[in-house]
Design an enzyme around this catalytic site. Structure first.
Site, short mmCIF file in Angstrom:
data_model
loop_
_atom_site.label_atom_id
_atom_site.label_comp_id
_atom_site.label_asym_id
_atom_site.label_seq_id
_atom_site.Cartn_x
_atom_site.Cartn_y
_atom_site.Cartn_z
N HIS A 34 0.96 -1.04 -0.12
CA HIS A 34 0.07 -0.04 0.09
C HIS A 34 0.96 1.17 -0.02
O HIS A 34 1.98 1.40 0.56
CB HIS A 34 -1.06 -0.01 1.31
CG HIS A 34 -2.01 1.12 1.07
ND1 HIS A 34 -1.83 2.21 1.48
CD2 HIS A 34 -3.12 0.76 0.66
CE1 HIS A 34 -3.17 2.92 1.13
NE2 HIS A 34 -3.96 1.74 0.65
N ASP A 48 -8.00 -5.32 -0.04
CA ASP A 48 -8.22 -5.94 -1.09
C ASP A 48 -7.98 -7.63 -1.10
O ASP A 48 -8.62 -8.47 -1.73
CB ASP A 48 -7.89 -5.64 -2.51
CG ASP A 48 -8.06 -4.16 -3.00
OD1 ASP A 48 -7.44 -3.17 -2.44
OD2 ASP A 48 -9.65 -4.26 -2.74
C1 SDX Z 1 -6.16 0.24 -2.92
O1 SDX Z 1 -4.40 4.69 -1.98
C2 SDX Z 1 -5.35 3.83 -1.28
O2 SDX Z 1 -5.89 4.32 -0.43
C3 SDX Z 1 -5.77 3.03 -2.39
C4 SDX Z 1 -7.01 2.08 -1.60
C5 SDX Z 1 -8.13 2.85 -1.23
O3 SDX Z 1 -9.00 2.38 -0.26
O4 SDX Z 1 -8.46 3.75 -2.02
O5 SDX Z 1 -6.29 1.55 -0.32
C6 SDX Z 1 -7.22 0.67 -2.17
O6 SDX Z 1 -5.73 0.84 -4.08
C7 SDX Z 1 -5.29 -0.86 -2.04
C8 SDX Z 1 -4.12 -1.38 -2.91
C9 SDX Z 1 -4.57 -2.37 -4.13
N1 SDX Z 1 -3.61 -2.70 -5.02
C10 SDX Z 1 -2.68 -4.26 -4.77
O7 SDX Z 1 -3.00 -4.79 -3.91
C11 SDX Z 1 -1.96 -4.19 -6.19
C12 SDX Z 1 -0.65 -4.87 -5.74
N2 SDX Z 1 -0.02 -3.70 -4.87
C13 SDX Z 1 0.99 -2.80 -5.56
O8 SDX Z 1 0.67 -2.69 -6.89
C14 SDX Z 1 1.96 -1.76 -4.61
O9 SDX Z 1 2.03 -2.29 -3.69
C15 SDX Z 1 0.74 -0.30 -4.69
C16 SDX Z 1 0.39 0.12 -5.83
C17 SDX Z 1 -0.60 -0.60 -3.81
C18 SDX Z 1 1.58 0.59 -3.61
O10 SDX Z 1 3.03 0.83 -4.60
P1 SDX Z 1 3.84 1.72 -3.99
O11 SDX Z 1 3.68 2.02 -2.53
O12 SDX Z 1 4.07 2.92 -5.19
O13 SDX Z 1 5.04 0.99 -4.00
P2 SDX Z 1 5.95 0.85 -5.28
O14 SDX Z 1 5.28 0.45 -6.34
O15 SDX Z 1 7.01 1.89 -5.18
O16 SDX Z 1 6.89 -0.56 -4.82
C19 SDX Z 1 7.79 -0.29 -3.69
C20 SDX Z 1 8.73 -1.70 -3.67
C21 SDX Z 1 9.03 -2.02 -5.34
O17 SDX Z 1 10.19 -2.91 -5.02
P3 SDX Z 1 11.37 -2.07 -5.37
O18 SDX Z 1 11.43 -1.37 -6.73
O19 SDX Z 1 11.78 -1.12 -4.35
O20 SDX Z 1 12.75 -3.13 -5.39
O21 SDX Z 1 7.90 -2.64 -3.38
C22 SDX Z 1 7.37 -3.76 -4.27
C23 SDX Z 1 8.11 -3.00 -5.67
O22 SDX Z 1 8.32 -3.96 -6.66
N3 SDX Z 1 6.25 -4.10 -4.41
C24 SDX Z 1 5.68 -5.27 -4.46
C25 SDX Z 1 4.33 -5.06 -4.30
N4 SDX Z 1 3.84 -4.04 -3.88
C26 SDX Z 1 5.12 -3.33 -4.17
N5 SDX Z 1 6.43 -6.39 -4.52
C27 SDX Z 1 5.59 -7.65 -4.89
N6 SDX Z 1 4.23 -7.54 -4.68
C28 SDX Z 1 3.63 -6.56 -4.33
N7 SDX Z 1 2.19 -6.49 -4.28
#
Ligand code: SDX
Length: 431
Positions: free
Chosen positions: A308, A366
């Site tokens: 998140h 989710d």
């Molecule tokens: C919702 O904003 C809100 O409030 C949203 C929400 C709401 O109520 O409105 O809470 C609802 O959207 C919840 C989130 C649902 N999405 C998912 O479950 C999809 C999977 N999650 C990822 O796409 C991701 O975690 C995000 C988009 C939710 C958050 O991404 P960030 O905080 O921008 O983090 P990032 O993409 O910069 O990742 C940081 C690191 C990365 O690795 P490095 O490049 O640092 O090596 O963490 C890794 C990412 O590759 N990473 C994951 C991961 N999420 C981040 N690796 C594996 N699995 C994951 N799910």
């Protein structure tokens, strides 16, 4: 806006500027950079707005480190256990919990706005039978501006109120009818003798051929899912609604824009993607394979339902949702649900893996919601429409707050330009 309590000083090439700092009632201080470009001739740079406050608000507060979510100051776990969705809608819209009389009046108003203009039925029939329900919701909600033109004058507070009530009241009917259309069953009209959640379940699962009685435990679980998704600060879809509204667009167009943004798998589409991922994993034995893929930088696969932007400890909604999942599956006699077993084992293995704990990737809202919705009989394509239904009150509350903000102006971010500087056109013969 609070008074500035202190200043930040920015120095560039020997020049310096004082930037006011404001202290919130909760959360980090903010540096006011509104005059930065005029004073220093520079922009700030923050793709994804990870360090940027786009507005001030009094509606919802999240502490990502503490795993805290407050709606007008009330913790989400207390609201989920002691309140119900329409009371939370009143709280988000008006700022305080309602008296018994206020709640009765509000529920009566919402109940009597649940029907759609009968001509809107034709919109549903214009879609292909296999259209995703989110495509239908985006289209039908946007079309509401053509049918409820009297509540599109955003300068009139009374019309803003009516538009707010219409959107909250009609979203379950739109979502249910999108589902009915996708399964080829006749639309079921809303009923005023049912609660908001029970009415939605009845519109989804009742058929003309027999009586459908809504199980009160499922209605309670449905209502809790609505409550847990109601609002969440300036997330992507809420920010989309605010940006659309800043141009003066009508409320139905703004909410349709929010629905479109929520559809993405990184946002509200994650509940559908998460359940599809759990089914692809299939059994606890295959979890290590998928965890390895999620950690592989060369593999775009991510664990859906994990991580998140703000929560870097745990999502308090996921904790409540996990409890509801156990209750619903026990009720349905499917406590041996292989998908839930896989989900619980995946959570256990991921949270024991340094990759996830060091990156602070924990189950989000989710992760468990899809398991409950599937147990209730919803197809995965209905998961995000239910999220959109629930979040409508949050979008509408933030929209109202923005329109009442004297600082409200059209949103217009700038950029770090890395393209070509000016150059002359070259005739095709010379290329
Ligand atoms: C919702 O904003 C809100 O409030 C949203 C929400 C709401 O109520 O409105 O809470 C609802 O959207 C919840 C989130 C649902 N999405 C998912 O479950 C999809 C999977 N999650 C990822 O796409 C991701 O975690 C995000 C988009 C939710 C958050 O991404 P960030 O905080 O921008 O983090 P990032 O993409 O910069 O990742 C940081 C690191 C990365 O690795 P490095 O490049 O640092 O090596 O963490 C890794 C990412 O590759 N990473 C994951 C991961 N999420 C981040 N690796 C594996 N699995 C994951 N799910």
């Amino acid at each position: 806006m609070p008074d500035s309590t202190k200043n930040a000083t920015l120095s560039i090439d020997g020049n310096s500027w004082d930037l006011p700092i404001y202290s919130p009632t909760a959360g980090p201080d903010v540096i006011d950079i509104r005059k930065l470009y005029a004073q220093a001739g520079v922009f700030t740079y923050d793709p994804g707005y990870t360090s940027t406050a786009s507005c001030d608000s009094t509606i919802t507060f999240i502490d990502g480190d503490k795993g805290e979510l407050l709606h007008r100051g009330y913790p989400i776990d207390q609201l989920a256990s002691k309140s119900h969705y329409l009371e939370v809608c009143y709280l988000l819209l008006y700022g305080e919990l309602p008296s018994a009389q206020q709640l009765e009046t509000f529920e009566g108003t919402i109940t009597r706005h649940t029907m759609l203009h009968e001509q809107m039925v034709n919109f549903f029939r214009g879609f292909r039978r296999d259209a995703h329900p989110m495509a239908i919701m985006v289209g039908v909600v946007g079309a509401m501006s053509a049918f409820y033109h009297d509540s599109t004058d955003i300068s009139d507070p009374h019309q803003r109120e009516i538009a707010s009530h219409r959107l909250i009241a009609k979203m379950p009917t739109i979502a249910a009818w999108a589902y009915k259309y996708s399964v080829g069953q006749p639309f079921v009209y809303p009923r005023n003798d049912l609660s908001y959640a029970a009415n939605f379940l009845h519109m989804c699962f009742a058929v003309p051929a027999e009586e459908y009685v809504v199980d009160p435990i499922l209605a309670r679980a449905m209502d809790r899912i609505f409550t847990l998704h109601a609002d969440h600060e300036q997330n992507a879809s809420t920010s989309t609604v605010r940006l659309a509204s800043s141009s003066g667009a009508n409320p139905f167009a703004c909410i349709a824009a929010g629905i479109a943004c929520l559809w993405g798998p990184a946002h509200g589409g994650a509940n559908q993607a998460c359940l599809e991922m759990l089914k692809e994993i299939g059994s606890p034995e295959r979890i290590p394979e998928f965890i390895a893929r999620a950690k592989d930088k060369n593999d775009p696969f991510r664990l859906m339902g994990f991580g998140h932007r703000v929560y870097k400890n745990f999502d308090p909604r996921a904790k409540v949702m996990k409890q509801s999942a156990d209750e619903v599956l026990d009720l349905m006699g499917i406590e041996n649900n292989p998908v839930l077993a896989t989900a619980k084992e995946l959570e256990k293995q991921a949270l024991a893996d340094p990759y996830f704990t060091e990156k602070k990737l924990f189950p989000n809202v989710d992760f468990y919601s899809g398991i409950i919705l599937e147990a209730m009989g919803f197809p995965t394509s209905m998961f995000t429409p239910i999220f959109a239904l629930s979040r409508t009150v949050g979008w509408v509350s933030q929209w109202k707050e923005m329109l009442n903000d004297p600082q409200n102006k059209i949103g217009r971010p700038r950029q770090l330009y890395l393209g070509n500087t000016a150059r002359d056109y070259s005739d095709i013969e010379t290329r």
